[in-house]
Design an enzyme around this catalytic site. Sequence first.
Site, PDB file in Angstrom:
ATOM      1  N   THR A  35      42.843  16.380  92.735  1.00 33.65           N
ATOM      2  CA  THR A  35      42.359  17.101  94.128  1.00 33.65           C
ATOM      3  C   THR A  35      41.823  15.801  95.050  1.00 33.65           C
ATOM      4  O   THR A  35      42.124  16.076  96.154  1.00 33.65           O
ATOM      5  CB  THR A  35      41.340  18.212  93.761  1.00 33.65           C
ATOM      6  N   ARG A  43      43.168  27.416  90.711  1.00 31.83           N
ATOM      7  CA  ARG A  43      42.238  28.537  90.540  1.00 31.83           C
ATOM      8  C   ARG A  43      40.790  28.310  91.265  1.00 31.83           C
ATOM      9  O   ARG A  43      40.026  29.236  91.149  1.00 31.83           O
ATOM     10  CB  ARG A  43      42.038  28.867  89.238  1.00 31.83           C
ATOM     11  N   ASP A 115      52.521  15.738  88.906  1.00 31.76           N
ATOM     12  CA  ASP A 115      52.589  14.909  89.986  1.00 31.76           C
ATOM     13  C   ASP A 115      52.969  13.470  89.706  1.00 31.76           C
ATOM     14  O   ASP A 115      53.386  12.666  90.524  1.00 31.76           O
ATOM     15  CB  ASP A 115      51.286  15.130  90.785  1.00 31.76           C
ATOM     16  N   HIS A 130      53.433  20.156  81.003  1.00 29.05           N
ATOM     17  CA  HIS A 130      54.423  20.866  81.845  1.00 29.05           C
ATOM     18  C   HIS A 130      55.329  20.108  82.969  1.00 29.05           C
ATOM     19  O   HIS A 130      55.994  20.594  83.960  1.00 29.05           O
ATOM     20  CB  HIS A 130      53.620  21.472  82.951  1.00 29.05           C
ATOM     21  N   LEU A 224      33.943  20.436  88.019  1.00 25.18           N
ATOM     22  CA  LEU A 224      32.961  20.909  88.850  1.00 25.18           C
ATOM     23  C   LEU A 224      32.266  22.258  88.535  1.00 25.18           C
ATOM     24  O   LEU A 224      31.092  22.387  88.720  1.00 25.18           O
ATOM     25  CB  LEU A 224      33.611  20.788  90.306  1.00 25.18           C
ATOM     26  N   ASP A 240      32.217  15.470  91.011  1.00 22.76           N
ATOM     27  CA  ASP A 240      33.582  14.877  91.332  1.00 22.76           C
ATOM     28  C   ASP A 240      34.168  14.055  90.349  1.00 22.76           C
ATOM     29  O   ASP A 240      33.444  13.114  89.790  1.00 22.76           O
ATOM     30  CB  ASP A 240      33.442  14.149  92.541  1.00 22.76           C
TER      31      ASP A 240
END
Length: 247
Positions: A35, A43, A115, A130, A224, A240
């Site tokens: 993120t 989610r 990613d 994945h 978090l 974080d």
Amino acid sequence: MGKTITDPRLAAQELRKLTDASAHTVFFGGAGVSTASGIPDFRSENGLYNQHFSSKYSPEELLSHHLWKQDPDAFYDFYRKMMCAPDARPNQAHVKLAQLEREGRLDAIVTQNIDGLHQAAGSKNVIELHGSTHRNHCVDCGAAYDQEWMLSTTGVPRCTRCGGIVKPDVVLYEESLDEKDIEAAVMAISHADLLIIGGTSLVVYPAAGLVQYFRGSHLAIVNLEPIAQDCAADVVCACDIAKAFDW
């Protein structure tokens, strides 16, 4: 449950202390790791599943095997726009994990992310449960294509060799995880004396179930939001994740 730390500086000190004292550390991560690199998770309040799309399908449907078969145009439109992140760059969490591996203090990264940012940061032993957006293949002849090629196409991508459909090497809903990846993850986790879980809610199975193979001495969680496994952790870093790995 052990102590909970909300100050990222203290979290970084605690994680450093744990990794310094451990011979075999494994990191198990999810979407929250990326993120800080500008890639939304799934989610959280601002996550992918809480965003609104013009498509008649939900994000879960858009990432399903049956939609890839039944409405490939919708699937590939969503995939290119929302799942590929060509401009994303590794953040401090990716960088620190790669450094720990180079120093011989991290055995493996087990990730649910697609990613490729762990590899971009320099990590070598990355088990991608994945799959990855950086790998695509023709379902007919097996020809390989990278993410750049996929993003240069429109509509349903076709193999330049045989004309077959080019499918991302990502595990869609209704598809099974690769057995070799599962075995590698189980081996790494079961031999770790420190397991760090970060950026994941641990609700997506069977991937989340792999942490049950941990039999080591210390468990650290960096999230978090609280998760069910917090009660078993030695330390919970509720901050974080990029800042928690800044040491």
